[in-house]
Design a protein around this motif. Structure first.
Motif, PDB file in Angstrom:
ATOM      1  N   TYR A  27       0.811  -1.226   0.000  1.00  0.00           N
ATOM      2  CA  TYR A  27       0.000   0.000   0.000  1.00  0.00           C
ATOM      3  C   TYR A  27       0.841   1.272   0.000  1.00  0.00           C
ATOM      4  O   TYR A  27       0.367   2.337  -0.357  1.00  0.00           O
ATOM      5  N   GLY A  63      -7.307   5.793  -5.795  1.00  0.00           N
ATOM      6  CA  GLY A  63      -6.867   4.785  -4.824  1.00  0.00           C
ATOM      7  C   GLY A  63      -6.723   5.359  -3.422  1.00  0.00           C
ATOM      8  O   GLY A  63      -5.645   5.810  -3.042  1.00  0.00           O
ATOM      9  N   GLY A  67      -5.760   5.717   3.237  1.00  0.00           N
ATOM     10  CA  GLY A  67      -6.002   7.134   3.514  1.00  0.00           C
ATOM     11  C   GLY A  67      -4.762   7.859   4.002  1.00  0.00           C
ATOM     12  O   GLY A  67      -4.856   8.948   4.564  1.00  0.00           O
ATOM     13  N   ASN A  69      -2.312   9.247   2.185  1.00  0.00           N
ATOM     14  CA  ASN A  69      -2.126  10.493   1.436  1.00  0.00           C
ATOM     15  C   ASN A  69      -3.140  11.539   1.897  1.00  0.00           C
ATOM     16  O   ASN A  69      -2.826  12.730   1.985  1.00  0.00           O
ATOM     17  N   GLU A  93     -12.085   4.680  -4.722  1.00  0.00           N
ATOM     18  CA  GLU A  93     -11.556   3.429  -4.161  1.00  0.00           C
ATOM     19  C   GLU A  93     -12.484   2.260  -4.486  1.00  0.00           C
ATOM     20  O   GLU A  93     -13.662   2.292  -4.146  1.00  0.00           O
ATOM     21  N   ASP A 148     -15.351   1.258  -9.054  1.00  0.00           N
ATOM     22  CA  ASP A 148     -14.245   1.231 -10.015  1.00  0.00           C
ATOM     23  C   ASP A 148     -13.955   2.644 -10.539  1.00  0.00           C
ATOM     24  O   ASP A 148     -14.878   3.378 -10.912  1.00  0.00           O
ATOM     25  N   ALA A 149     -12.681   2.996 -10.593  1.00  0.00           N
ATOM     26  CA  ALA A 149     -12.304   4.371 -10.958  1.00  0.00           C
ATOM     27  C   ALA A 149     -12.859   4.769 -12.323  1.00  0.00           C
ATOM     28  O   ALA A 149     -13.386   5.869 -12.483  1.00  0.00           O
ATOM     29  N   ASP A 166      -2.240   7.034  -7.461  1.00  0.00           N
ATOM     30  CA  ASP A 166      -1.633   6.115  -6.492  1.00  0.00           C
ATOM     31  C   ASP A 166      -2.258   4.731  -6.531  1.00  0.00           C
ATOM     32  O   ASP A 166      -2.702   4.208  -5.506  1.00  0.00           O
ATOM     33  N   PHE A 168      -1.870   0.517  -7.336  1.00  0.00           N
ATOM     34  CA  PHE A 168      -0.777  -0.433  -7.190  1.00  0.00           C
ATOM     35  C   PHE A 168       0.049  -0.370  -8.472  1.00  0.00           C
ATOM     36  O   PHE A 168      -0.305   0.349  -9.415  1.00  0.00           O
TER      37      PHE A 168
HETATM   38  C1  LIG Z   1      -1.284   1.851  -3.438  1.00  0.00           C
HETATM   39  S1  LIG Z   1      -2.908   1.704  -2.847  1.00  0.00           S
HETATM   40  C2  LIG Z   1      -3.339   3.398  -2.470  1.00  0.00           C
HETATM   41  C3  LIG Z   1      -2.731   3.914  -1.196  1.00  0.00           C
HETATM   42  C4  LIG Z   1      -3.423   5.190  -0.732  1.00  0.00           C
HETATM   43  N1  LIG Z   1      -3.340   6.263  -1.671  1.00  0.00           N
HETATM   44  C5  LIG Z   1      -2.996   5.639   0.642  1.00  0.00           C
HETATM   45  O1  LIG Z   1      -2.613   6.800   0.795  1.00  0.00           O
HETATM   46  O2  LIG Z   1      -3.079   4.832   1.594  1.00  0.00           O
HETATM   47  C6  LIG Z   1      -3.844   1.503  -4.350  1.00  0.00           C
HETATM   48  C7  LIG Z   1      -5.347   1.521  -4.141  1.00  0.00           C
HETATM   49  O3  LIG Z   1      -5.990   1.523  -5.429  1.00  0.00           O
HETATM   50  C8  LIG Z   1      -7.202   0.787  -5.291  1.00  0.00           C
HETATM   51  N2  LIG Z   1      -7.649   0.378  -6.643  1.00  0.00           N
HETATM   52  C9  LIG Z   1      -7.112  -0.566  -7.448  1.00  0.00           C
HETATM   53  N3  LIG Z   1      -7.775  -0.651  -8.610  1.00  0.00           N
HETATM   54  C10 LIG Z   1      -8.770   0.266  -8.546  1.00  0.00           C
HETATM   55  C11 LIG Z   1      -9.786   0.658  -9.463  1.00  0.00           C
HETATM   56  N4  LIG Z   1      -9.914   0.078 -10.651  1.00  0.00           N
HETATM   57  N5  LIG Z   1     -10.630   1.642  -9.097  1.00  0.00           N
HETATM   58  C12 LIG Z   1     -10.492   2.240  -7.862  1.00  0.00           C
HETATM   59  N6  LIG Z   1      -9.549   1.904  -6.963  1.00  0.00           N
HETATM   60  C13 LIG Z   1      -8.692   0.930  -7.292  1.00  0.00           C
HETATM   61  C14 LIG Z   1      -6.800  -0.366  -4.412  1.00  0.00           C
HETATM   62  O4  LIG Z   1      -7.917  -1.024  -3.835  1.00  0.00           O
HETATM   63  C15 LIG Z   1      -5.878   0.318  -3.398  1.00  0.00           C
HETATM   64  O5  LIG Z   1      -6.588   0.722  -2.259  1.00  0.00           O
END
Ligand SMILES: C[S@@+](CC[C@H](N)C(=O)[O-])C[C@H]1O[C@@H](n2cnc3c(N)ncnc32)[C@H](O)[C@@H]1O
Length: 247
Positions: A27, A63, A67, A69, A93, A148-149, A166, A168
């Motif tokens: 994360y 993403g 939380g 960020n 998210e 979904d984004a 942000d 993965f």
């Molecule tokens: C690296 S983590 C983000 C860390 C976050 N920004 C923080 O400050 O804790 C990536 C996030 O993207 C989300 N994610 C992955 N694919 C996604 C999608 N298609 N739409 C929305 N969120 C997505 C994941 O569930 C995950 O919580």
């Protein structure tokens, strides 16, 4: 009826870094989540300086994850005597955590203790769509968008001043970095909107450039050599458009 949401499951790597078994990625940087947020996302977007003297400032994130960020931005805003009157933070998210898991994960950052308490107390039910949380007497507005984004960004009503990308890693989570998502982000940007991300993957750069963002590589956080900072220069009407497309 709202589409159902599949929550994230909190697990940790051996070094204590929160990790997603679904995506096979961490994360945040093992070198420090708060420091990474400050280096990549805040400084990469010229914050806190850029919100100074403004009435309001809007951050859009792909993403929300833990939380971190968000809390790093909220804390920097709270601590800035020259902060804008209102901070809006919009984050999309797909797999949100439960408030209980957020509280467990946040225990690693004592500096976020009070913010985490406020956030977890106000954490919404895990239902798809937008949830608006007003904090600090309505001067810090968190708009959490579950789903979904790609789908959610298309229906979002927002005007971003700064964008935090942000997901993965693009290899493991390609849909969050797709050309379509970059275009959907551009729809919510205006000339001068900035973006930052830790990824410098070629596909990410091409997608962002094609969507109208001018990019520059900067020194990355901790072990990472580079990160990306960018600025939206608008689409076809911009003299930079062709240049951006080729970058
Ligand atoms: C690296 S983590 C983000 C860390 C976050 N920004 C923080 O400050 O804790 C990536 C996030 O993207 C989300 N994610 C992955 N694919 C996604 C999608 N298609 N739409 C929305 N969120 C997505 C994941 O569930 C995950 O919580």
């Amino acid at each position: 009826m709202s589409p159902s949401i599949e929550p994230a499951r909190l697990t940790f790597a051996l070094d204590g870094t929160p990790v997603s078994e679904t995506y096979g990625d961490v994360y945040h940087s093992a070198a420090g989540g708060h420091d990474q947020a400050r280096h990549v996302f805040l400084a990469g977007n010229g914050l806190p300086e850029r919100w100074r003297g403004r009435d309001s400032f809007s951050v859009l994130e792909t993403g929300f994850g833990l939380g971190l960020n968000f809390m790093a931005t909220w804390l920097a805003w709270r601590n800035d005597p020259q902060r804008c009157r209102t901070l809006e933070f919009i984050s999309v998210e797909k797999h949100p955590f439960s408030s209980g898991d957020l509280a467990i994960a946040h225990a690693a950052w004592s500096e976020f203790a009070s913010l985490s308490g406020l956030l977890c107390t106000r954490w919404p039910s895990l239902i798809a769509g937008e949830h608006r949380i007003e904090l600090d007497d309505g001067h810090c507005i968190l708009r959490l968008v579950f789903g979904d984004a790609m789908e959610q960004l298309l229906r979002l009503d927002a005007a971003a001043d700064a964008i935090y990308l942000d997901g993965f890693s693009p290899a493991r989570n390609p849909e969050l970095w797709s050309p379509e998502v970059c275009h959907a982000l551009a729809r919510l940007a205006s000339p001068g909107t900035t973006l930052a991300t830790w990824s410098v993957a070629g596909q990410v750069r091409r997608s962002l450039s094609a969507a109208g963002f001018m990019l520059e590589k900067r020194p990355g956080f901790a072990g990472k050599r580079q990160m990306l900072a960018g600025r939206y220069v608008s689409d076809r009407s911009s003299p930079f458009y062709d240049q951006g497309k080729k970058a």
